[in-house]
Write a protein that holds these residues in place. Structure first.
Motif, PDB file in Angstrom:
ATOM      1  N   SER A   2     -31.534  -6.454   5.085  1.00  0.00           N
ATOM      2  CA  SER A   2     -30.836  -6.912   6.257  1.00  0.00           C
ATOM      3  C   SER A   2     -29.562  -7.812   5.749  1.00  0.00           C
ATOM      4  O   SER A   2     -29.524  -7.962   4.601  1.00  0.00           O
ATOM      5  CB  SER A   2     -31.665  -8.221   7.097  1.00  0.00           C
ATOM      6  N   ASN A   3     -28.774  -8.042   6.671  1.00  0.00           N
ATOM      7  CA  ASN A   3     -27.556  -8.737   6.312  1.00  0.00           C
ATOM      8  C   ASN A   3     -27.659 -10.030   5.921  1.00  0.00           C
ATOM      9  O   ASN A   3     -27.082 -10.646   5.115  1.00  0.00           O
ATOM     10  CB  ASN A   3     -26.552  -8.902   7.893  1.00  0.00           C
ATOM     11  N   ASN A   4     -28.712 -10.767   6.199  1.00  0.00           N
ATOM     12  CA  ASN A   4     -29.038 -12.263   5.752  1.00  0.00           C
ATOM     13  C   ASN A   4     -29.717 -12.064   4.396  1.00  0.00           C
ATOM     14  O   ASN A   4     -29.117 -12.666   3.541  1.00  0.00           O
ATOM     15  CB  ASN A   4     -30.368 -12.983   6.683  1.00  0.00           C
ATOM     16  N   GLN A   5     -30.349 -10.844   3.945  1.00  0.00           N
ATOM     17  CA  GLN A   5     -30.638 -10.678   2.536  1.00  0.00           C
ATOM     18  C   GLN A   5     -29.540 -10.571   1.622  1.00  0.00           C
ATOM     19  O   GLN A   5     -29.517 -10.738   0.565  1.00  0.00           O
ATOM     20  CB  GLN A   5     -31.713  -9.737   2.740  1.00  0.00           C
ATOM     21  N   ILE A   6     -28.558  -9.638   2.229  1.00  0.00           N
ATOM     22  CA  ILE A   6     -27.205  -9.226   1.460  1.00  0.00           C
ATOM     23  C   ILE A   6     -26.506 -10.565   1.061  1.00  0.00           C
ATOM     24  O   ILE A   6     -26.085 -10.814   0.033  1.00  0.00           O
ATOM     25  CB  ILE A   6     -26.553  -8.260   2.260  1.00  0.00           C
ATOM     26  N   ILE A   7     -26.285 -11.419   2.129  1.00  0.00           N
ATOM     27  CA  ILE A   7     -25.775 -12.629   2.116  1.00  0.00           C
ATOM     28  C   ILE A   7     -26.415 -13.796   1.064  1.00  0.00           C
ATOM     29  O   ILE A   7     -25.794 -14.193   0.111  1.00  0.00           O
ATOM     30  CB  ILE A   7     -25.447 -13.556   3.193  1.00  0.00           C
ATOM     31  N   ILE A   8     -27.604 -13.683   1.047  1.00  0.00           N
ATOM     32  CA  ILE A   8     -28.389 -14.674  -0.021  1.00  0.00           C
ATOM     33  C   ILE A   8     -28.327 -13.904  -1.244  1.00  0.00           C
ATOM     34  O   ILE A   8     -28.294 -14.632  -2.115  1.00  0.00           O
ATOM     35  CB  ILE A   8     -30.022 -14.452   0.369  1.00  0.00           C
ATOM     36  N   ASN A   9     -28.410 -12.659  -1.570  1.00  0.00           N
ATOM     37  CA  ASN A   9     -28.374 -11.935  -2.834  1.00  0.00           C
ATOM     38  C   ASN A   9     -26.806 -12.338  -3.375  1.00  0.00           C
ATOM     39  O   ASN A   9     -26.964 -12.669  -4.548  1.00  0.00           O
ATOM     40  CB  ASN A   9     -28.383 -10.484  -2.817  1.00  0.00           C
ATOM     41  N   ASN A  10     -26.024 -12.378  -2.724  1.00  0.00           N
ATOM     42  CA  ASN A  10     -24.624 -12.616  -3.119  1.00  0.00           C
ATOM     43  C   ASN A  10     -24.396 -13.877  -3.289  1.00  0.00           C
ATOM     44  O   ASN A  10     -23.768 -14.204  -4.286  1.00  0.00           O
ATOM     45  CB  ASN A  10     -23.629 -12.193  -1.960  1.00  0.00           C
ATOM     46  N   ILE A  11     -25.038 -14.878  -2.793  1.00  0.00           N
ATOM     47  CA  ILE A  11     -24.820 -16.390  -3.031  1.00  0.00           C
ATOM     48  C   ILE A  11     -25.598 -16.533  -4.259  1.00  0.00           C
ATOM     49  O   ILE A  11     -25.028 -16.998  -5.329  1.00  0.00           O
ATOM     50  CB  ILE A  11     -25.664 -17.131  -2.168  1.00  0.00           C
ATOM     51  N   ALA A  57     -17.310 -23.801  -1.631  1.00  0.00           N
ATOM     52  CA  ALA A  57     -18.282 -24.378  -2.806  1.00  0.00           C
ATOM     53  C   ALA A  57     -18.479 -23.358  -4.014  1.00  0.00           C
ATOM     54  O   ALA A  57     -18.416 -23.596  -5.200  1.00  0.00           O
ATOM     55  CB  ALA A  57     -19.794 -24.731  -2.400  1.00  0.00           C
ATOM     56  N   LEU A  58     -18.464 -22.067  -3.665  1.00  0.00           N
ATOM     57  CA  LEU A  58     -18.716 -21.049  -4.907  1.00  0.00           C
ATOM     58  C   LEU A  58     -17.199 -20.554  -5.477  1.00  0.00           C
ATOM     59  O   LEU A  58     -17.115 -19.887  -6.367  1.00  0.00           O
ATOM     60  CB  LEU A  58     -19.372 -19.990  -4.252  1.00  0.00           C
ATOM     61  N   GLY A  59     -16.082 -20.928  -4.609  1.00  0.00           N
ATOM     62  CA  GLY A  59     -14.688 -20.598  -5.165  1.00  0.00           C
ATOM     63  C   GLY A  59     -14.340 -19.444  -4.814  1.00  0.00           C
ATOM     64  O   GLY A  59     -13.709 -18.516  -5.764  1.00  0.00           O
ATOM     65  N   VAL A  60     -15.009 -18.739  -3.821  1.00  0.00           N
ATOM     66  CA  VAL A  60     -14.668 -17.316  -3.473  1.00  0.00           C
ATOM     67  C   VAL A  60     -14.489 -17.064  -1.923  1.00  0.00           C
ATOM     68  O   VAL A  60     -14.731 -18.044  -1.210  1.00  0.00           O
ATOM     69  CB  VAL A  60     -15.855 -16.398  -3.700  1.00  0.00           C
ATOM     70  N   PRO A  61     -13.818 -16.125  -1.511  1.00  0.00           N
ATOM     71  CA  PRO A  61     -13.333 -15.631  -0.184  1.00  0.00           C
ATOM     72  C   PRO A  61     -14.624 -15.456   0.604  1.00  0.00           C
ATOM     73  O   PRO A  61     -15.541 -15.104   0.201  1.00  0.00           O
ATOM     74  CB  PRO A  61     -12.269 -14.539  -0.056  1.00  0.00           C
ATOM     75  N   VAL A  62     -14.624 -15.986   1.990  1.00  0.00           N
ATOM     76  CA  VAL A  62     -15.763 -15.707   2.561  1.00  0.00           C
ATOM     77  C   VAL A  62     -16.323 -14.260   2.665  1.00  0.00           C
ATOM     78  O   VAL A  62     -17.351 -14.040   2.675  1.00  0.00           O
ATOM     79  CB  VAL A  62     -15.365 -16.014   4.140  1.00  0.00           C
ATOM     80  N   ASN A  63     -15.428 -13.322   2.668  1.00  0.00           N
ATOM     81  CA  ASN A  63     -15.884 -11.934   2.744  1.00  0.00           C
ATOM     82  C   ASN A  63     -16.707 -11.442   1.393  1.00  0.00           C
ATOM     83  O   ASN A  63     -17.504 -10.636   1.513  1.00  0.00           O
ATOM     84  CB  ASN A  63     -14.651 -10.754   2.947  1.00  0.00           C
ATOM     85  N   GLU A  64     -16.563 -12.274   0.314  1.00  0.00           N
ATOM     86  CA  GLU A  64     -17.228 -12.006  -0.778  1.00  0.00           C
ATOM     87  C   GLU A  64     -18.740 -12.162  -0.490  1.00  0.00           C
ATOM     88  O   GLU A  64     -19.751 -11.461  -1.226  1.00  0.00           O
ATOM     89  CB  GLU A  64     -16.761 -12.900  -2.080  1.00  0.00           C
ATOM     90  N   LEU A  65     -19.207 -13.016   0.497  1.00  0.00           N
ATOM     91  CA  LEU A  65     -20.523 -13.135   0.576  1.00  0.00           C
ATOM     92  C   LEU A  65     -21.161 -12.216   1.452  1.00  0.00           C
ATOM     93  O   LEU A  65     -22.460 -11.966   1.565  1.00  0.00           O
ATOM     94  CB  LEU A  65     -20.629 -14.600   1.481  1.00  0.00           C
ATOM     95  N   TYR A  66     -20.409 -11.228   1.968  1.00  0.00           N
ATOM     96  CA  TYR A  66     -20.834 -10.120   2.972  1.00  0.00           C
ATOM     97  C   TYR A  66     -20.957  -8.920   2.202  1.00  0.00           C
ATOM     98  O   TYR A  66     -21.304  -7.968   2.852  1.00  0.00           O
ATOM     99  CB  TYR A  66     -20.258  -9.974   4.297  1.00  0.00           C
ATOM    100  N   LYS A  67     -20.203  -8.680   1.126  1.00  0.00           N
ATOM    101  CA  LYS A  67     -20.248  -7.504   0.335  1.00  0.00           C
ATOM    102  C   LYS A  67     -21.890  -6.718   0.101  1.00  0.00           C
ATOM    103  O   LYS A  67     -22.409  -7.499  -0.469  1.00  0.00           O
ATOM    104  CB  LYS A  67     -19.579  -7.595  -0.939  1.00  0.00           C
TER     105      LYS A  67
END
Length: 71
Positions: A2-11, A57-67
């Protein structure tokens, strides 16, 4: 996945890569450590409006969380 799991994994990946503490990222993003932990274990939803604060807080662009994968 899921998109949510992708975001969590990226964080989680970014926290690990940058050698950060989850509680420090939580506080910098404006969350309590417990609330942030609940988001990362899917007990609480990660809302779209949280993304800019988490990315900052992570020092990355927002799109990095969705990759996905190797994007």
């Amino acid at each position: 996945m899921s998109n949510n799991q992708i975001i969590i994994n990226n964080i989680r990946r970014l926290i690990r890569l940058k050698g950060l503490k989850q509680c420090a990222v939580a506080e910098k993003a404006g969350f309590s450590p417990n609330a942030f932990s609940a988001m990362l274990t899917e007990r609480k939803a990660i809302m779209a409006e949280y993304m800019p604060d988490i990315a900052s807080a992570l020092g990355v662009p927002v799109n990095e969380l969705y990759k996905k994968g190797d994007d």
